[in-house]
Design a protein around this motif. Structure first.
Motif, short mmCIF file in Angstrom:
data_model
loop_
_atom_site.label_atom_id
_atom_site.label_comp_id
_atom_site.label_asym_id
_atom_site.label_seq_id
_atom_site.Cartn_x
_atom_site.Cartn_y
_atom_site.Cartn_z
N SER A 1 -1.22 -2.78 -6.72
CA SER A 1 -1.82 -1.43 -6.65
C SER A 1 -1.23 -0.49 -7.69
CB SER A 1 -1.62 -0.80 -5.28
OG SER A 1 -1.46 -1.74 -4.29
N ASN B 1 -3.47 1.18 -9.91
CA ASN B 1 -4.32 2.32 -9.53
C ASN B 1 -3.81 3.63 -10.12
OD1 ASN B 1 -5.19 0.26 -7.89
ND2 ASN B 1 -5.58 1.56 -6.12
N PHE C 1 1.30 5.14 -4.43
CA PHE C 1 0.06 4.95 -5.18
C PHE C 1 -0.97 6.03 -4.87
CE2 PHE C 1 1.97 0.65 -4.65
CZ PHE C 1 2.50 0.61 -5.93
N ASN D 1 0.84 -1.20 0.00
CA ASN D 1 0.00 0.00 0.00
C ASN D 1 0.88 1.25 0.00
OD1 ASN D 1 1.10 -0.17 2.49
ND2 ASN D 1 -0.82 -0.11 3.66
C1 NAG Z 1 -6.22 0.54 -5.42
O1 NAG Z 1 -7.53 0.45 -5.86
C2 NAG Z 1 -8.26 -0.56 -5.25
C3 NAG Z 1 -9.61 -0.57 -5.83
O2 NAG Z 1 -9.60 -0.26 -7.14
C4 NAG Z 1 -8.34 -0.30 -3.75
O3 NAG Z 1 -9.00 -1.38 -3.11
C5 NAG Z 1 -6.93 -0.20 -3.21
O4 NAG Z 1 -6.96 0.17 -1.87
C6 NAG Z 1 -6.16 0.82 -3.96
N1 NAG Z 1 -4.84 0.80 -3.47
C7 NAG Z 1 -4.17 1.87 -3.09
C8 NAG Z 1 -2.82 1.67 -2.56
O5 NAG Z 1 -4.65 2.95 -3.18
#
Ligand code: NAG
Ligand code: NAG
Ligand code: NAG
Ligand code: NAG
Ligand code: NAG
Ligand code: NAG
Ligand code: NAG
Ligand code: NAG
Ligand code: NAG
Ligand code: NAG
Ligand code: NAG
Ligand code: NAG
Length: 811
Positions: A124, A127, A102, A98
């Motif tokens: 991720s 994203n 991102f 995480n």
């Molecule tokens: C990336 O996106 C997903 C859903 O599309 C979400 O569950 C996840 O937390 C996101 N990750 C980050 C690091 O933002």
């Protein structure tokens, strides 16, 4: 924890506040000002890695505008971070799943190549939907490529090469219809090339080389109408090249090297009208010579080597402009080596006036070297080895830098009238019956000369002294040279190997060799050299191999001082006399330690141990002795067939790395030193045909590597040591001694105390046979060794020129 984040926050607020003040006061502040949450994300991202700051322009709180931080670019108007480029900054850590990276939702470029990043690519990543470029190449990334990358619809450039990514190429990549560049090269990827890649209709470059991809190239690749470069080299791809491939007419670079393709080439190669680089080497491509390829005007580099192409070769005129004299005027490298091409080398080869390298080795070409080659003014490397070519070696070839003509039937050479530029000349294994080429005395830059395995005769001319200074290798093995080896080496400071073995040379060993500080190999085997032992060679710091076998050397051996790099010495079949003083071997460090690491030359030689593997199985009286294990660490002493007397010196037991010791056929007396049992690497021990008395030391039974031994024809008595190595010997290894016993298992139940009485024929017979065995073992060892030396030096030499070439020609 709580106080920590409070503190953090507090600091953040203070500095923002501060920054705002500066911002309002200073008119020089850039219009884009770092957004608070993005700045926080960047700082957190920084803290995810175990280093304090990103050098040299630190990311820190007292530098409030993150848009000014090294590697950060913000959008002019919105201030959003749109590019992060930390290439060449050692982050030395892995991505958090995480990661705050991102949260930089507006990133368009993410460039983290050469950052020492470990661990996996978090899914991720998918994203960061605005990414157009991602470069994570040259890191230590592991795991699979996340399928979520297929969500990043705006991606135009994906570079994940030079990591250790595993698993299959995600087929979701096929969704990236904006993609122009895709490189996953130099990873550990497996599985097929997904056919969905055929949907990447904007793709210009596809690089998947150096992975473990299998199966066929999907036909859908033929849909990549815009493709300009494709590299699939060094995978395990197989089958045929899809017909649709012919649709990729914009390709300028095609590399399919080192796969398992069993295919013909597209019948009309001229459709690739922009082609510059064509490399299909090391596959099983079939069919006849692709004439149409050589009508492409842009063509620069062609590697067809190591395939199954057959038939004659020819270079036709382009149909469109039949008056044009050169179809592919830019062609620089033409490699057709190791195929089944036949017939003459056509005169039309000289249409390609820019050729710098021609490699036709390992085919069945016959006839002479075409005269037209004299027109190729830029030719630097010509390899015609391993064909059936014959006739005269024309003088104009000597303008070329590297010429390899070995294993043909050339029988004469033309004397050049002008100065030559040649640096390496290999005439090994031809049909020359000529005197030494005197023009060689006039060369200035010749480094490598191999005339071995011909019938060159007459004397080695003293004028060679004028050119010897540039020589690194002088290989005259197995010819009919006679007269003395002239004293010409005073300036030969580069000389690494000198092999004049198997000629009819006489006189003494030239003293000027003492100046050859780079010498690693001296082979004088099988000549008629009459001299005392050259103890003065002991001062040469790198001398690894000294072979004086089968000459007329004489006198005592009492001065073995120096020789600290010696690994193989064979002075057998001479007329050395006297005794070996107790400490005579104590300076031979090369035999007591392994020093491969500081000797890349040697390491390279022996790494190519294919030669050994293929060739060294020698039968001795039913015992199959396999020399498969002869390798870099091989150390050997052969003093056999002289007239040395006295005790076997104890100092031999210091030579801990010794693999072969042959003292047979001398007049050694007294007992066998127990300390020989210290030679734990010993594989071959021959003490036969001496006057050794006493017992065979029981400790020798512990030498577990010892696979061949011979104690026959001595005055030994007592119990033969137990131990598997002894028990597996041939009975004759103990024959003709005084009173050896304990031989029941070795010689069978019938023989008890003296095997020879039962097997009289073994008395007379072994001499020549055992002799030729040791001869084979040791002489063949260094002989092959020499072959390797030659082969290797020559290839490394090529590589130098070659890689220069390759850097010039780009990819
Ligand atoms: C990336 O996106 C997903 C859903 O599309 C979400 O569950 C996840 O937390 C996101 N990750 C980050 C690091 O933002
Ligand atoms: C923060 O960065 C500035 C330059 O931008 C530097 O002068 C300062 O020393 C750095 N402060 C710390 C604590 O590293
Ligand atoms: C990288 O991190 C490892 C420990 O994870 C450490 O041993 C190594 O010294 C670090 N290298 C550098 C260049 O900081
Ligand atoms: C990331 O996840 C770890 C636990 O998996 C958690 O401790 C950390 O606070 C998270 N960081 C962010 C930025 O969400
Ligand atoms: C690729 O295109 C084909 C049609 O050519 C389509 O059926 C397929 O779903 C596409 N694949 C992806 C991954 O978009
Ligand atoms: C090619 O195929 C042969 C057998 O068909 C196999 O032995 C060889 O390892 C393969 N080579 C590569 C590079 O996959
Ligand atoms: C290609 O390789 C695959 C697996 O690596 C194998 O199953 C297949 O039989 C091979 N095909 C050909 C034509 O050799
Ligand atoms: C080659 O491309 C043309 C159109 O550009 C298409 O009609 C044809 O099917 C393609 N051929 C192959 C073999 O894919
Ligand atoms: C090819 O071109 C050369 C040079 O113009 C010419 O001499 C030769 O006759 C031509 N060959 C053929 C087969 O047209
Ligand atoms: C030529 O081909 C042979 C055989 O494949 C190879 O050993 C050699 O390295 C190639 N290159 C040159 C420059 O001779
Ligand atoms: C060298 O060999 C040639 C051809 O066999 C012979 O004519 C000539 O006399 C020989 N020269 C010497 C010096 O032996
Ligand atoms: C060699 O072996 C003898 C016993 O046979 C032992 O006393 C001696 O220490 C050993 N020497 C070395 C250098 O290992």
């Amino acid at each position: 924890m709580m106080t920590g984040s409070h503190c953090y926050c507090f600091f953040g607020i203070i500095s923002i506040f501060f920054a705002l003040i500066i911002h309002t006061l200073s008119s020089t502040t850039p219009p884009h000002f770092c957004l608070h949450h993005q700045r926080e994300a960047l700082l957190e991202f920084r803290d995810e890695f175990p280093i304090d700051e990103f050098d040299p322009n630190p990311w820190n709180k007292s530098s409030p505008d993150c848009c000014l931080w090294k590697g950060v670019t913000c959008d002019d108007r919105s201030g959003q971070v749109i590019s992060l480029n930390l290439a060449d900054t050692s982050l030395n850590g892995s991505f958090k799943t995480n990661s705050s990276l991102f949260r930089l939702q507006y990133l368009r470029h993410l460039k983290l190549s050469y950052c020492d990043i470990q661990g996996e690519i978090p899914s991720s990543l998918g994203n960061l939907s605005r990414l157009t470029l991602i470069d994570l190449s040259h890191n230590f990334l592991v795991g699979e490529i996340p399928a979520s990358i297929g969500n990043l619809k705006r991606l135009r450039h994906v570079e994940l090469g030079a990591n250790t990514l595993i698993g299959a190429i995600p087929s979701s990549l096929g969704k990236l219809n904006q993609l122009r560049y895709l490189s996953l090269a130099a990873n550990e990827l497996t599985g097929d090339i997904p056919s969905s890649l055929g949907n990447l209709s904007s793709l210009l470059e596809l690089r998947l080389s150096i992975n473990h991809l299998v199966g066929q190239v999907p036909a859908s690749i033929g849909n990549l109408n815009e493709l300009q470069a494709i590299s699939l080299s060094q995978n395990n791809l197989n089958g045929t090249i899809p017909i649709s491939f012919s649709n990729l007419t914009k390709l300028y670079h095609i590399s399919l090297r080192s796969n398992n393709f069993t295919s013909t080439l597209p019948s009309d190669m001229s459709v690739f009208h922009n082609l510059e680089h064509f490399d299909v080497a090391a596959n099983s491509f079939l069919g006849s010579f692709p004439k149409s390829l050589f009508t492409i005007p842009s063509l620069q580099v062609v590697y067809l080597d190591d395939n199954q192409f057959i038939g004659p070769i020819e270079f036709v005129n382009t149909s469109s402009s039949s008056s044009s004299s050169s179809s592919s005027p830019k062609l620089e490298i033409l490699s057709l080596a190791s195929n089944k091409f036949i017939g003459l080398v056509p005169e039309s080869i000289s249409k390609f006036l820019n050729l710098g390298e021609i490699n036709l080795s390992g085919n069945n070409f016959n006839g002479p070297i075409p005269r037209s080659i004299s027109k190729l003014a830029n030719l630097q490397t010509l390899n015609l080895a391993n064909n059936n070519l014959k006739g005269q070696v024309p003088a104009y070839l000597l303008r070329v830098t590297t010429v390899t003509l070995s294993n043909n039937f050339f029988s004469s050479y033309e004397n050049p009238s002008e100065e030559t530029l040649i640096e390496a000349l290999d005439l090994n294994s031809n049909s020359f019956q000529e005197p030494f080429p005197r023009w060689i005395c006039n060369t200035k830059g010749l480094r490598f000369l191999d005339l071995s395995n011909n019938l060159f005769n007459g004397s080695i001319p003293p004028c060679l002294e004028d050119s010897i200074a540039s020589f690194s290798d002088l290989i005259l093995r197995n010819n009919s040279f006679s007269g003395p080896l002239p004293d010409i080496f005073a300036s030969a400071t580069e000389l690494r190997s000198l092999d004049v073995s198997r000629n009819h040379l006489e006189g003494s060993l030239p003293k000027s060799l003492v100046n050859c500080k780079a010498l690693q190999l001296v082979n004088m085997e099988s000549n008629r050299i009459k001299d005392v032992f050259p103890s003065w060679l002991g001062s040469l710091p790198s001398l690894h191999v000294l072979i004086l076998r089968s000459n007329e050397f004489h006198g005592t051996l009492h001065v073995f001082i120096g020789f600290r790099s010696l690994r193989i010495i064979d002075i057998s079949r001479n007329d050395f006399t006297g005794t070996l003083p107790p400490h005579c071997f104590s300076s031979w460090r090369g035999m007591t330690v392994l020093r491969e690491e500081d000797d890349p030359y040697m390491a390279d030689i022996i790494n190519e141990s294919v030669f050994y593997r293929n060739s060294m199985v020698i039968g001795v009286k039913g015992v199959e002795l396999s020399f498969e294990r002869i390798q870099q660490d091989f150390r050997a002493i052969d003093i056999s067939g002289n007239r040395i007397h006295g005790k076997i010196p104890e100092s031999l037991s210091f030579l801990k790395e010794l693999h072969l010791l042959n003292l047979s056929g001398n007049v050694f007396t007294s007992h066998i030193p127990r300390s020989l049992a210290n030679l734990t690497k010993l594989e071959t021990l021959d003490l036969s045909r001496n006057k050794l008395s006493g017992q065979i030391p029981q400790d020798l039974g512990q030498l577990s590597s010892l696979s061949y031994m011979n104690f026959s024809s001595n005055l030994l008595k007592g119990l033969v040591p137990r131990g598997t190595q002894f028990q597996s010997q041939n009975c004759s290894s103990f024959s003709d001694n005084d009173r050896l016993f304990g031989l029941e298992e070795i010689c069978g139940k019938i023989q008890v105390s003296n095997p020879t009485s039962q097997q009289p024929e073994q008395l007379s017979e072994p001499e020549e046979e055992l002799f030729s065995w040791t001869a084979a073992a040791i002489a063949y060892g260094p002989g092959v060794f020499c072959g390797l030396v030659i082969g290797h030096i020559f290839t490394s030499y090529y590589h130098k020129i070659w890689s220069k070439k390759n850097t010039i020609s780009g990819r």
